[in-house]
Design a protein around this motif. Structure first.
Motif, PDB file in Angstrom:
ATOM      1  N   GLY A  27       0.830  -1.207   0.000  1.00  0.00           N
ATOM      2  CA  GLY A  27       0.000   0.000   0.000  1.00  0.00           C
ATOM      3  C   GLY A  27       0.863   1.255   0.000  1.00  0.00           C
ATOM      4  N   ASP A  28       0.260   2.368  -0.402  1.00  0.00           N
ATOM      5  CA  ASP A  28       1.009   3.627  -0.396  1.00  0.00           C
ATOM      6  C   ASP A  28       1.372   4.012   1.036  1.00  0.00           C
ATOM      7  OD1 ASP A  28      -1.504   6.017  -0.071  1.00  0.00           O
ATOM      8  OD2 ASP A  28      -1.928   3.916  -0.369  1.00  0.00           O
ATOM      9  N   GLY A  29       0.538   3.627   1.990  1.00  0.00           N
ATOM     10  CA  GLY A  29       0.885   3.896   3.394  1.00  0.00           C
ATOM     11  C   GLY A  29       2.078   3.075   3.837  1.00  0.00           C
ATOM     12  N   ALA A  30       2.028   1.778   3.549  1.00  0.00           N
ATOM     13  CA  ALA A  30       3.133   0.888   3.941  1.00  0.00           C
ATOM     14  C   ALA A  30       4.431   1.340   3.303  1.00  0.00           C
ATOM     15  CB  ALA A  30       2.806  -0.541   3.545  1.00  0.00           C
ATOM     16  N   LEU A  71       2.117  -1.690  -6.391  1.00  0.00           N
ATOM     17  CA  LEU A  71       1.822  -0.595  -5.462  1.00  0.00           C
ATOM     18  C   LEU A  71       0.325  -0.311  -5.495  1.00  0.00           C
ATOM     19  CD1 LEU A  71       2.437   1.796  -3.606  1.00  0.00           C
ATOM     20  CD2 LEU A  71       3.106   3.112  -5.638  1.00  0.00           C
ATOM     21  N   ASN A  72      -0.347  -0.589  -4.410  1.00  0.00           N
ATOM     22  CA  ASN A  72      -1.787  -0.322  -4.294  1.00  0.00           C
ATOM     23  C   ASN A  72      -1.956   1.083  -3.740  1.00  0.00           C
ATOM     24  OD1 ASN A  72      -4.585  -0.409  -3.985  1.00  0.00           O
ATOM     25  ND2 ASN A  72      -4.404  -1.290  -1.928  1.00  0.00           N
ATOM     26  N   ASP A  73      -2.060   2.036  -4.644  1.00  0.00           N
ATOM     27  CA  ASP A  73      -2.058   3.453  -4.271  1.00  0.00           C
ATOM     28  C   ASP A  73      -3.497   3.978  -4.191  1.00  0.00           C
ATOM     29  OD1 ASP A  73      -0.736   6.473  -5.911  1.00  0.00           O
ATOM     30  OD2 ASP A  73      -1.761   6.156  -3.989  1.00  0.00           O
ATOM     31  N   ASN A  74      -4.033   4.017  -2.966  1.00  0.00           N
ATOM     32  CA  ASN A  74      -5.368   4.604  -2.788  1.00  0.00           C
ATOM     33  C   ASN A  74      -5.283   5.949  -2.091  1.00  0.00           C
ATOM     34  OD1 ASN A  74      -4.845   3.947  -0.113  1.00  0.00           O
ATOM     35  ND2 ASN A  74      -5.996   2.014  -0.231  1.00  0.00           N
ATOM     36  N   GLY A  75      -4.041   6.439  -1.998  1.00  0.00           N
ATOM     37  CA  GLY A  75      -3.848   7.776  -1.460  1.00  0.00           C
ATOM     38  C   GLY A  75      -4.039   7.887   0.035  1.00  0.00           C
ATOM     39  N   ARG A  76      -4.190   6.733   0.729  1.00  0.00           N
ATOM     40  CA  ARG A  76      -4.396   6.835   2.176  1.00  0.00           C
ATOM     41  C   ARG A  76      -3.762   5.695   2.925  1.00  0.00           C
ATOM     42  NH1 ARG A  76      -9.744   9.270   2.479  1.00  0.00           N
ATOM     43  NH2 ARG A  76      -9.532   9.077   4.707  1.00  0.00           N
ATOM     44  N   SER A  77      -3.429   6.012   4.197  1.00  0.00           N
ATOM     45  CA  SER A  77      -3.259   4.958   5.179  1.00  0.00           C
ATOM     46  C   SER A  77      -4.643   4.822   5.793  1.00  0.00           C
ATOM     47  CB  SER A  77      -2.233   5.369   6.223  1.00  0.00           C
ATOM     48  OG  SER A  77      -0.943   5.236   5.701  1.00  0.00           O
ATOM     49  N   TYR A  78      -4.832   5.385   7.006  1.00  0.00           N
ATOM     50  CA  TYR A  78      -6.199   5.619   7.486  1.00  0.00           C
ATOM     51  C   TYR A  78      -6.654   6.918   6.830  1.00  0.00           C
ATOM     52  CZ  TYR A  78      -5.670   2.205  11.295  1.00  0.00           C
ATOM     53  OH  TYR A  78      -5.497   1.061  12.026  1.00  0.00           O
TER      54      TYR A  78
HETATM   55 MG   LIG Z   1      -3.292   3.077   1.113  1.00  0.00          MG
END
Ligand SMILES: [Mg+2]
Ligand SMILES: Cc1ncc(C[n+]2csc(CCOP(=O)(O)OP(=O)(O)O)c2C)c(N)n1
Ligand SMILES: CC(=O)[C@@H](O)[C@H](O)COP(=O)(O)O
Length: 624
Positions: free
Chosen positions: A154-157, A182-189
């Motif tokens: 993830g983008d957070g990781a 890369l799973n980029d959803n623009g967020r962690s939480y």
């Molecule tokens: Mg994310």
């Protein structure tokens, strides 16, 4: 809502019992299957709780992964693993989802005991790329140079430092078959912070401005600079587009990153509209409205969140740091009130701790808010960057003790033992909300060195008033000529008070004390223990190196023969389940404390009687 029967899996989903079944589907069937999976996810996870948002965001991506690659020959590693539900659904575990995160049921993370398709069980972020680097090097040395490793990150990781340590090695090994998705959803939480978040946004914008999805970009970016080929950005919800990108990546042969853009909570409006975290992790909810159906009293987190704002209002030197968990650690009110004094550093606990040391060296008093299980990630920084310099940093460790459904890598059961080795570190363990407020103030007032405050994942419950406060100990229960001393750490004090009441009814006098601080050990405890036939300590931490074992060591060192028994968590990894069940299974409940006391008093009496018989003159023995 949860009294309605579980939704039957859709007709296409019913036919998917292994990843190979996905390869037989025609492209036009994939959107239908994705919809069936989303309906299934919302239905099941709304009943069990779990990571709904992250998994709704990776439906198409996971289908494409298993259509292009051949798990388990190709190894698919999910970073953090909270987004592996779809992977589990398509790899033969669909029918077990009603047991998700329940005792003896499906884990909420990959689990090798569940499937050969699962690799990493640890839910701590930013590890997948290091696993991938090690796996491909190992395969090569074992004569399997073509086995590929696909790391879904993830983008957070990716904001975690370990990822860049791994990329430094992966990028230096051309031809190594590592495929980073890369799973980029623009967020962690919350939306991903920092320069990396900005860089990924720039890559997305560059692509949307110049090129068609899926074409490789010649835009210079961090990844190509480190020696990886870069493909994307790709619409992560378009299975054919993701498949095409993954096939390109596989054909390239060397290390490559496929940049997929997804939406967390996709396809379920309550999640898409959930501003704080897109329903990152939910309890039992109404599946239509998304409204939580379970509620308990004020959490420890909320008590902390309120008090830290009051302290911050009184003291301008108080600042706070979070590792991408502003809401989960209760810092959101502080951040709203004093936005310049709360720092979200991304999923980067090591940086969080040493930057806190910097803040302290600058004359501030940082509060580092983490989940207990994640403090291990920054142990060296705590020990050498903070404690060695005796810096006034306060660590607030939420989710200490048994957390429950998140399982082995989330229980906060190591901190009291791990951190007890840190010279000069004071560890506060509040038993109730009032003590949390008091001890938080004491900890943040301590200028002589670092402090820790730890509390569990649960409702904080009512306050437990002390009958007296003697030599730093809170006396919670006392009887004349008490035979037994119960020392309850933090929230275990409640079970100790309950156990004392039961023992009292059996004529056994008990003194109950709460030491408030697990470290340093209260200097009066050995003397108090010596005044009782039996001392029992209770802590929601492993016993090895824990509070009880340190007290035993101090008694032994002082030549004190006091009988001491420690009730603690076992020295092994504990599974997932409800917090209450796990605590009871580990004996941290009042009934077990009572049984422990009775067993050892009996044993003591038996031993005493036997020794009297042995030491009595011969005729006296005959009379008995
Ligand atoms: Mg994310
Ligand atoms: C070392 C560590 N710190 C914090 C967490 C808590 N945590 C779990 S998931 C998550 C956000 C992950 O974001 P991302 O990697 O982008 O995945 P997404 O949920 O967006 O799919 C965090 C901070 C963790 N699991 N590990
Ligand atoms: C995967 C992860 O680390 C977090 O999402 C964690 O599952 C959240 O735990 P809480 O629900 O206790 O906040």
């Amino acid at each position: 809502m949860t009294d309605t029967p579980p939704l039957a899996a859709g007709p296409l989903l019913r036919e998917i019992n292994a990843p190979s079944d996905l390869k037989l589907l025609a492209p036009e069937q994939l959107p239908v299957l994705a919809e069936e999976i989303r309906d299934f996810l919302v239905d099941r996870v709304s009943r069990t709780g779990g990571h709904l948002g992250p998994n709704l965001g990776v439906v198409e991506l996971t289908l494409a992964l298993h259509r292009v690659f051949d798990s388990p020959t190709d190894r698919i590693v999910f970073d953090t693993g909270h987004q592996a539900y779809v992977h589990k659904i398509v790899s033969g575990r669909r029918e077990h989802f009603d047991t998700l995160r329940r005792e003896d049921g499906l884990s909420g993370y990959p689990s090798r005991s569940e499937s050969d398709h699962d690799v990493v069980e640890n839910s701590h972020a930013s590890t997948a790329l290091s696993y991938a680097d090690g796996l491909v090097r190992g395969f090569a040395l074992r004569g399997q140079p073509h086995r590929r490793v696909i790391a879904v990150v993830g983008d957070g990781a990716l904001s975690g430092g370990m990822c860049w340590e791994a990329l430094n090695n992966i990028g230096a090994a051309p031809g190594q078959p590592v495929i980073v998705v890369l799973n980029d959803n623009g967020r962690s939480y919350a939306p991903t912070t920092g320069a990396l978040g900005r860089h990924l946004t720039a890559l997305r914008k560059a692509a949307s401005a110049d090129a068609v999805d899926g074409e490789s970009q010649d835009t210079a970016n961090l990844f190509t600079a480190l020696g990886l080929a870069y493909i994307g950005p790709v619409d992560g919800h378009d299975v054919p587009a993701v498949e095409a990108a993954l096939r390109r990546a596989a054909a390239l042969g060397g290390p490559v990153l496929v940049h997929c853009v997804t939406r967390k909570g996709r396809g379920y409006l309550p999640a898409e509209r959930h501003e704080a975290d897109c329903m990152h992790a939910v309890g039992v909810i109404d599946r239509v409205s998304g409204i939580a159906l379970q509620s308990s009293g004020p959490s420890w987190t909320s008590v902390f969140g309120e008090e830290i704002v009051r302290i911050a209002a009184e003291r301008a030197d108080i600042v706070a740091i979070t590792a991408a968990m502003v809401h989960p650690t209760g810092l959101h009110d502080f951040a709203r009130a004093y936005p310049d004094r709360v720092f979200d550093v991304g999923i980067a606990e090591q940086h969080a701790v040493t930057s806190a040391a910097g803040l302290a060296l600058a004359g501030l008093h940082p509060v580092v808010a983490l989940y207990s299980t994640f403090v291990g990630r920054a142990f060296d920084q705590l020990l050498m960057d903070v404690a060695l310099h005796r810096l006034p940093v306060t660590f607030v460790l939420d989710r200490a003790g048994i957390t429950g459904p998140d399982g082995s890598s989330h229980h906060g059961m190591w901190d009291l033992a791990l951190l007890a080795v840190v010279p000069g570190l004071a560890i506060a363990v509040p038993r109730d909300p009032a003590r949390l407020r008091e001890l938080l103030r004491d900890a943040t007032a301590n200028k002589s060195g670092p402090t820790v405050l730890r509390f569990p994942k649960s409702a904080a419950g009512p306050d437990i008033s002390a009958l007296d406060h003697v030599d730093g100990l809170d006396v919670l229960g006392i009887t004349h000529d008490a035979e037994v001393l119960l020392v309850g750490l933090g929230p275990t004090a409640r079970a100790c008070v309950d156990a004392a009441a039961v023992l009292g009814e059996q004529g056994i006098g008990v003194t109950v004390v709460d030491p408030r601080w697990a470290a340093p050990l209260n200097p009066w405890l050995p003397e108090l223990a010596s005044a009782h036939r039996l001392t029992v300590t209770v802590e929601d931490n492993i016993g090895t190196g824990g509070f009880g074992s340190r007290l035993a060591h101090q008694l032994a060192q002082g030549g004190n023969p006091t009988r001491l028994r420690t009730i603690a968590l076992p020295h092994r990894f504990l599974p997932h389940g409800t917090r209450a069940d796990l605590l009871r299974n580990c004996g941290l409940d009042a009934a077990t404390i009572v049984r422990t006391v009775l067993r050892h008093l009996d044993a003591d009496s038996t031993a005493t009687a036997a020794s009297r018989r042995r030491s009595a003159p011969p005729h006296a023995a005959a009379q008995n």
